[in-house]
Motif scaffolding. Sequence first.
Motif, short mmCIF file in Angstrom:
data_model
loop_
_atom_site.label_atom_id
_atom_site.label_comp_id
_atom_site.label_asym_id
_atom_site.label_seq_id
_atom_site.Cartn_x
_atom_site.Cartn_y
_atom_site.Cartn_z
N GLY A 96 -0.74 5.89 3.67
CA GLY A 96 -1.95 6.29 4.36
C GLY A 96 -3.20 6.40 3.50
O GLY A 96 -4.26 6.76 4.01
N PHE A 97 -3.12 6.10 2.21
CA PHE A 97 -4.31 6.12 1.36
C PHE A 97 -5.06 4.82 1.54
O PHE A 97 -4.48 3.74 1.43
N SER A 98 -6.36 4.89 1.79
CA SER A 98 -7.14 3.67 2.00
C SER A 98 -7.22 2.87 0.70
O SER A 98 -7.08 3.42 -0.40
N GLU A 99 -7.48 1.59 0.85
CA GLU A 99 -7.62 0.73 -0.32
C GLU A 99 -8.80 1.17 -1.18
O GLU A 99 -8.75 1.09 -2.41
N ILE A 148 -3.52 -6.14 -8.06
CA ILE A 148 -3.04 -4.78 -8.30
C ILE A 148 -1.75 -4.59 -7.52
O ILE A 148 -1.65 -4.95 -6.35
N ARG A 149 -0.76 -4.00 -8.17
CA ARG A 149 0.50 -3.63 -7.53
C ARG A 149 0.87 -2.23 -7.97
O ARG A 149 0.55 -1.79 -9.07
N PRO A 181 -2.11 -2.79 -2.58
CA PRO A 181 -2.88 -1.67 -2.02
C PRO A 181 -2.81 -1.61 -0.50
O PRO A 181 -2.75 -0.51 0.07
N LYS A 182 -2.76 -2.75 0.18
CA LYS A 182 -2.64 -2.74 1.64
C LYS A 182 -1.31 -2.15 2.08
O LYS A 182 -1.23 -1.42 3.06
N THR A 187 2.62 -6.10 7.57
CA THR A 187 2.36 -5.42 6.31
C THR A 187 3.27 -4.22 6.16
O THR A 187 3.84 -3.99 5.10
N VAL A 188 3.44 -3.45 7.22
CA VAL A 188 4.31 -2.28 7.16
C VAL A 188 5.74 -2.71 6.90
O VAL A 188 6.41 -2.16 6.04
N SER A 189 6.23 -3.71 7.62
CA SER A 189 7.61 -4.13 7.44
C SER A 189 7.80 -4.78 6.07
O SER A 189 8.85 -4.66 5.46
#
Length: 81
Positions: free
Chosen positions: A30-33, A59-60, A22-23, A10-12
């Motif tokens: 660092g903001f939670s979903e 959502i994007r 949102p993930k 997900t990070v990459s």
Amino acid sequence: MVRQAVEEETVSDAAPGPLLSPKQVRAVYGFSEQTLANWRWAGTGPDYIKTSPGRGGRIRYKRSAVDEWLEAHTVSGGAAA
């Protein structure tokens, strides 16, 4: 261990593209979903794109919109704080 591999992907995955799920926003900023969902409901968070109407719409977030929102909410030290 499988969960860690998924989170690393997900990070990459968040790095190259201009649109973030949102993930991916969570992984990069660092903001939670749930926080993002609360902000959407309250109309206070960064601008977002909803791909279709109704509850099923994905959502994007534009990376630039999140960066602009963060810049607008950055408080300098001193009296403004």
